[in-house]
Design an enzyme around this catalytic site. Structure first.
Site, PDB file in Angstrom:
ATOM      1  N   ASP A  14      66.491  17.595  44.051  1.00 13.13           N
ATOM      2  CA  ASP A  14      67.995  17.379  43.783  1.00 13.13           C
ATOM      3  C   ASP A  14      68.453  16.004  43.901  1.00 13.13           C
ATOM      4  O   ASP A  14      69.374  15.571  43.181  1.00 13.13           O
ATOM      5  CB  ASP A  14      68.772  18.366  45.034  1.00 13.13           C
ATOM      6  CG  ASP A  14      68.513  19.470  44.978  1.00 13.13           C
ATOM      7  OD1 ASP A  14      68.687  20.260  44.006  1.00 13.13           O
ATOM      8  OD2 ASP A  14      68.000  19.959  45.989  1.00 13.13           O
ATOM      9  N   LYS A  54      69.117  12.999  38.556  1.00  9.26           N
ATOM     10  CA  LYS A  54      68.439  13.243  39.895  1.00  9.26           C
ATOM     11  C   LYS A  54      68.123  11.647  40.623  1.00  9.26           C
ATOM     12  O   LYS A  54      67.795  11.722  41.642  1.00  9.26           O
ATOM     13  CB  LYS A  54      67.326  13.898  40.079  1.00  9.26           C
ATOM     14  CG  LYS A  54      67.502  15.224  39.268  1.00  9.26           C
ATOM     15  CD  LYS A  54      68.565  16.246  40.011  1.00  9.26           C
ATOM     16  CE  LYS A  54      68.847  17.422  39.357  1.00  9.26           C
ATOM     17  NZ  LYS A  54      67.700  18.525  39.759  1.00  9.26           N
ATOM     18  N   ASP A 108      57.070  20.125  40.877  1.00 10.57           N
ATOM     19  CA  ASP A 108      58.366  20.798  41.389  1.00 10.57           C
ATOM     20  C   ASP A 108      59.515  19.474  41.072  1.00 10.57           C
ATOM     21  O   ASP A 108      59.092  18.460  40.562  1.00 10.57           O
ATOM     22  CB  ASP A 108      58.078  20.680  43.067  1.00 10.57           C
ATOM     23  CG  ASP A 108      59.271  21.532  43.633  1.00 10.57           C
ATOM     24  OD1 ASP A 108      60.263  22.023  42.695  1.00 10.57           O
ATOM     25  OD2 ASP A 108      59.224  21.824  44.477  1.00 10.57           O
ATOM     26  N   LYS A 115      65.487  18.022  48.607  1.00 11.82           N
ATOM     27  CA  LYS A 115      65.522  19.239  47.899  1.00 11.82           C
ATOM     28  C   LYS A 115      65.930  20.488  48.743  1.00 11.82           C
ATOM     29  O   LYS A 115      66.277  20.083  49.758  1.00 11.82           O
ATOM     30  CB  LYS A 115      63.532  19.332  47.908  1.00 11.82           C
ATOM     31  CG  LYS A 115      63.110  18.658  47.064  1.00 11.82           C
ATOM     32  CD  LYS A 115      61.617  18.537  46.787  1.00 11.82           C
ATOM     33  CE  LYS A 115      61.247  20.006  46.597  1.00 11.82           C
ATOM     34  NZ  LYS A 115      61.934  20.721  45.573  1.00 11.82           N
ATOM     35  N   GLU A 123      58.468  25.134  49.787  1.00 13.83           N
ATOM     36  CA  GLU A 123      58.162  23.733  49.081  1.00 13.83           C
ATOM     37  C   GLU A 123      57.505  22.764  49.742  1.00 13.83           C
ATOM     38  O   GLU A 123      56.654  21.848  49.432  1.00 13.83           O
ATOM     39  CB  GLU A 123      59.279  23.260  48.332  1.00 13.83           C
ATOM     40  CG  GLU A 123      59.915  24.195  47.346  1.00 13.83           C
ATOM     41  CD  GLU A 123      61.227  23.850  46.738  1.00 13.83           C
ATOM     42  OE1 GLU A 123      61.558  24.200  45.651  1.00 13.83           O
ATOM     43  OE2 GLU A 123      61.730  23.166  47.596  1.00 13.83           O
ATOM     44  N   GLY A 144      68.024  25.401  45.777  1.00 16.20           N
ATOM     45  CA  GLY A 144      67.716  26.452  45.406  1.00 16.20           C
ATOM     46  C   GLY A 144      67.147  27.205  46.600  1.00 16.20           C
ATOM     47  O   GLY A 144      66.535  28.606  46.551  1.00 16.20           O
ATOM     48  N   THR A 149      64.319  23.742  36.768  1.00 14.44           N
ATOM     49  CA  THR A 149      63.430  22.765  35.919  1.00 14.44           C
ATOM     50  C   THR A 149      61.843  23.316  35.813  1.00 14.44           C
ATOM     51  O   THR A 149      61.213  23.285  34.982  1.00 14.44           O
ATOM     52  CB  THR A 149      63.332  21.208  36.506  1.00 14.44           C
ATOM     53  OG1 THR A 149      64.710  20.773  36.734  1.00 14.44           O
ATOM     54  CG2 THR A 149      62.636  20.385  35.323  1.00 14.44           C
TER      55      THR A 149
HETATM   56  C1  5RP Z   1      64.800  24.522  45.235  1.00 17.06           C
HETATM   57  C2  5RP Z   1      64.548  23.058  45.046  1.00 17.06           C
HETATM   58  C3  5RP Z   1      64.602  22.425  43.537  1.00 17.06           C
HETATM   59  O1  5RP Z   1      63.252  21.732  43.335  1.00 17.06           O
HETATM   60  C4  5RP Z   1      65.860  21.728  43.568  1.00 17.06           C
HETATM   61  O2  5RP Z   1      66.889  22.228  43.717  1.00 17.06           O
HETATM   62  C5  5RP Z   1      65.937  21.051  42.129  1.00 17.06           C
HETATM   63  O3  5RP Z   1      66.338  22.123  41.185  1.00 17.06           O
HETATM   64  P1  5RP Z   1      66.629  22.146  39.758  1.00 17.06           P
HETATM   65  O4  5RP Z   1      65.355  21.995  38.958  1.00 17.06           O
HETATM   66  O5  5RP Z   1      67.375  23.528  39.577  1.00 17.06           O
HETATM   67  O6  5RP Z   1      67.706  21.152  39.647  1.00 17.06           O
HETATM   68  O7  5RP Z   1      64.442  21.955  45.746  1.00 17.06           O
HETATM   69  O8  5RP Z   1      64.536  24.745  46.592  1.00 17.06           O
END
Ligand code: 5RP
Length: 219
Positions: A84, A121, A81, A94, A103, A97, A31
């Site tokens: 998940d 989410k 940001d 979170k 973060e 990724g 995102t």
């Molecule tokens: C990375 C994170 C992301 O913010 C989380 O995984 C959400 O990712 P996406 O936007 O791909 O769904 O915490 O460490």
């Protein structure tokens, strides 16, 4: 509408939250990638940024945005940001990724955390998404043994080394009724760098994309 289209929709909406002056905090994930693309496509001026991952840093620099060392920034106004999972108290999981530690550092320095997600989410109780824990490699097995006593099923994430040179253990099967208490407990385990529970410092504003548009909820 696809999840990708929802992500683009919320990414565009987030442009409104970029401060005209000062430093912008930028998270990581798909995102956020859309958000950075929108900054470029809409020629939005970002004087400087702090970044939560090497990937985000590259994407920002490719668009001519100066990325600062957080050590040189005493604090800043807005961090944007994804997550998940997010619950009704604005607590989050979170780290899908693997960027959770950086973060969390940037979150702690920001006055306002603007969360950008699609509606998938939003959850009532955190824990369906496996909870990421960043661990120092030599402590991995002891951390896994200790995490098992908390009731979940910890699994080492394959082929994953974080930007900090550490590993990720994902804890499956949790129902997180008290996110603040669990965040404290896991962070206290020796060898844990940080847990991907963002409860002590959650989001301040949630932008979530639905087929009917982007909804905004503020704490
Ligand atoms: C990375 C994170 C992301 O913010 C989380 O995984 C959400 O990712 P996406 O936007 O791909 O769904 O915490 O460490």
């Amino acid at each position: 509408m696809t999840q990708d289209e929802l992500k683009v929709m919320v990414a565009k909406e987030a442009l409104k939250y970029i401060p005209k002056d000062g430093v912008l905090g930028v998270g990581s994930g798909s995102t956020v990638v859309k958000f950075i693309e929108q900054i470029g496509l809409n020629h939005v001026k970002v004087p400087a940024a702090v970044s939560s991952s090497n990937k985000t840093t590259s994407l920002l620099e490719e668009r001519g945005i100066k990325v600062l060392d957080p050590n040189t920034v005493p604090g800043y106004d807005v961090y944007i940001d994804g997550a998940d999972e997010v619950d009704p108290d604005f607590h989050m999981i979170k780290g899908g990724g693997a960027c959770l530690t950086r973060e969390k550092i940037l979150t702690s320095m920001a006055k306002k955390f603007v969360l950008i997600v699609d509606k998938s989410k939003l959850v009532k109780v955190l824990g369906k998404f496996p909870l990421p824990v960043e661990v120092i490699p030599m402590a991995r097995e002891q951390v896994i043994r200790t995490l098992k006593t908390l009731g979940g099923e910890p699994v080492l994430r394959k082929d994953c080394i974080t930007d900090n040179g550490c590993e990720i253990v994902d804890v499956h099967g949790l129902t997180i009724d008290d996110p603040v208490a669990l965040e404290d407990k896991i962070n206290a385990i020796p060898g844990v760098v940080t847990v991907g529970l963002f409860a002590r410092r959650g989001a301040d504003v949630i932008l979530y994309a639905t087929e009917d548009g982007v909804q905004v909820i503020e704490k």
